[in-house]
Design a protein around this motif. Sequence first.
Motif, PDB file in Angstrom:
ATOM      1  N   LYS A 432      -6.018   7.533   4.952  1.00 10.65           N
ATOM      2  CA  LYS A 432      -6.921   7.057   3.889  1.00 10.65           C
ATOM      3  C   LYS A 432      -6.348   5.813   3.217  1.00 10.65           C
ATOM      4  N   ARG A 433      -5.037   5.783   3.027  1.00  6.77           N
ATOM      5  CA  ARG A 433      -4.412   4.606   2.408  1.00  6.77           C
ATOM      6  C   ARG A 433      -4.657   3.350   3.243  1.00  6.77           C
ATOM      7  N   ARG A 435      -7.139   2.918   5.547  1.00  7.00           N
ATOM      8  CA  ARG A 435      -8.569   2.603   5.594  1.00  7.00           C
ATOM      9  C   ARG A 435      -9.045   1.937   4.306  1.00  7.00           C
ATOM     10  N   SER A 436      -8.574   2.473   3.184  1.00  4.96           N
ATOM     11  CA  SER A 436      -9.060   1.984   1.886  1.00  4.96           C
ATOM     12  C   SER A 436      -8.283   0.791   1.384  1.00  4.96           C
ATOM     13  N   GLU A 505      -8.376   0.167  -9.148  1.00  5.66           N
ATOM     14  CA  GLU A 505      -7.360   0.168  -8.111  1.00  5.66           C
ATOM     15  C   GLU A 505      -6.107   0.939  -8.545  1.00  5.66           C
ATOM     16  N   ASP A 508      -6.963   4.696  -8.333  1.00  4.42           N
ATOM     17  CA  ASP A 508      -6.958   5.182  -6.949  1.00  4.42           C
ATOM     18  C   ASP A 508      -5.532   5.360  -6.430  1.00  4.42           C
TER      19      ASP A 508
END
Length: 550
Positions: A432-433, A435-436, A505, A508
Amino acid sequence: MSATQILISLSGQIGLLLYGIHMVTTGVRRALGSRLTRVLHIGLQNRGCALLTGIGVTALLQSSTATAMMVTAFTAGGVVDLMPGLAVMLGANIGTTLIVQLVSFDITGIFPALFLAGCLAYRSGRTSAVRDAGSALIGLGLILLALHLLIATMEPLEQSQALSDLLRSVTADPLLTMLLAAGLAWAAHSSVAAMLFIMSLAGTGVIAPEAALTMVLGANLGSAFNPLISSLGDDPVRMQLPLGNLINRLVGCALALPFLGPLSEAMLSLDASPAHAAANFHVAFNVGMGLIFIALLPQMAHWLENLFPARAAARDPGAPRYLDEAAVSIPSVALANAGRETLRMADVIDQMLRASQQAFHEDDHEKIAATRKMDDILDRLFAAIQNYLGLIGREPLGDADARRLSDTLALAINLEHIGDIIDRSLMDNAAKRIRSGIELPEDARRQIDDMHTRLLDHLQLAVAVFMSGDVEAAHRLVVEKEGFRELERATTQRHVIHMRGGRRERIDASSMQLDIMRDLKRIESHIAATAYGLLELSGDLRSSRLQPRA
């Protein structure tokens, strides 16, 4: 008494004898538990010590087959070298002669006392070790009772002319006589049982002294086939030790067979009783073969290793290496095998944690996928260990072995759960890190690195607790777990501050850091769980974290 009644009586008495030997072997093995395996392992340091250890262990177990299975498991697993293992078998062959020597004297009158002592220990013992020792005493009493009944049954046979003629014709051929006795020992799975039967025949005059000595050779030969047959399988290295033992017996029989006449006269000159002469020859034969072969063991070991080389290690990392089903009947050895396989799971977890640490520094999907695949290895090893422990647990275990089985299963379960956390949660966050495009702050990466490093250290502590029962390491594991809880609490408070700041940001990144830390804390909990059993046993573990209510 008719011939049919005599045959039925003899069969029942031999069955009673075999069951008594089984009770002695099982009772001693359960009473000593893993200590028996530890003593045997320690004694395998050199040829001399190994031979003496084989004598002592087999004298306790009254089964050279059980000793052979234990040592075969050590040598096949690479724990010890073949040469000291062969020396143990030389000692085991001598050890089986001690009970034969004991019962060659008229001590059958003490079996009621053995029954009484055994029953008292079994019914009143507060620990399983005492109860198992009581079971062994009852077994010894059954051996003496069976011998008493055998002698009483065969005494009238001495006067039977028809039986004398039959046995005289059968035992006229020494080779045939030896093979018949070998078949008897093989079928009984015990040279001790065969020897007691031969002594009964010799003592009542049913067979001649020279024929009795021939049958002694056969009993020694036949008992060597049991470990060999139990070692048949797909791994040739298991054949090394039992085949070496069989060669020892074959050479001994070949050397002694031509000289049975003079040997019989020599034994009778020492003791006029044919039964005692058979027992003395049994000792002399095994001691003599021990003295002859002890010097030849290096050459024999080298030859056997070339003849039956170790199978190449399995390339499949998920395939079990140490779960030898032939050792299941000896719980202490089987539990050691399961423990070694569980340590392989710990090695896989070590690799996964190191890969997880790198996953939060590098944007590499392939490494994440490779880390996930390691969990498949863990799942397969865990399934194999679980099935193997189930096989061990089919028979009642002593307290020490039961606790070891529970500890092994608990560690395997916790390691399997750790693998699931890394696979399904930590690697999800790592993917996820990427991809995002979330960039963790430098202080967050340092903290994650520090927690991974501590987890790797704690995993080694958990292994020390499992292997050696290190109470200090167990204390440290539980204390360190509290430190992880404090880190999670501090990270949660910082996350709340970032939430109030409103920067998307930063929120997240902080949320991901919190998720990672919670996963690492869960891993720490599973590692620390290794210490609970030991701390509970030592009385250092509280039953609850709750404060008692007023």
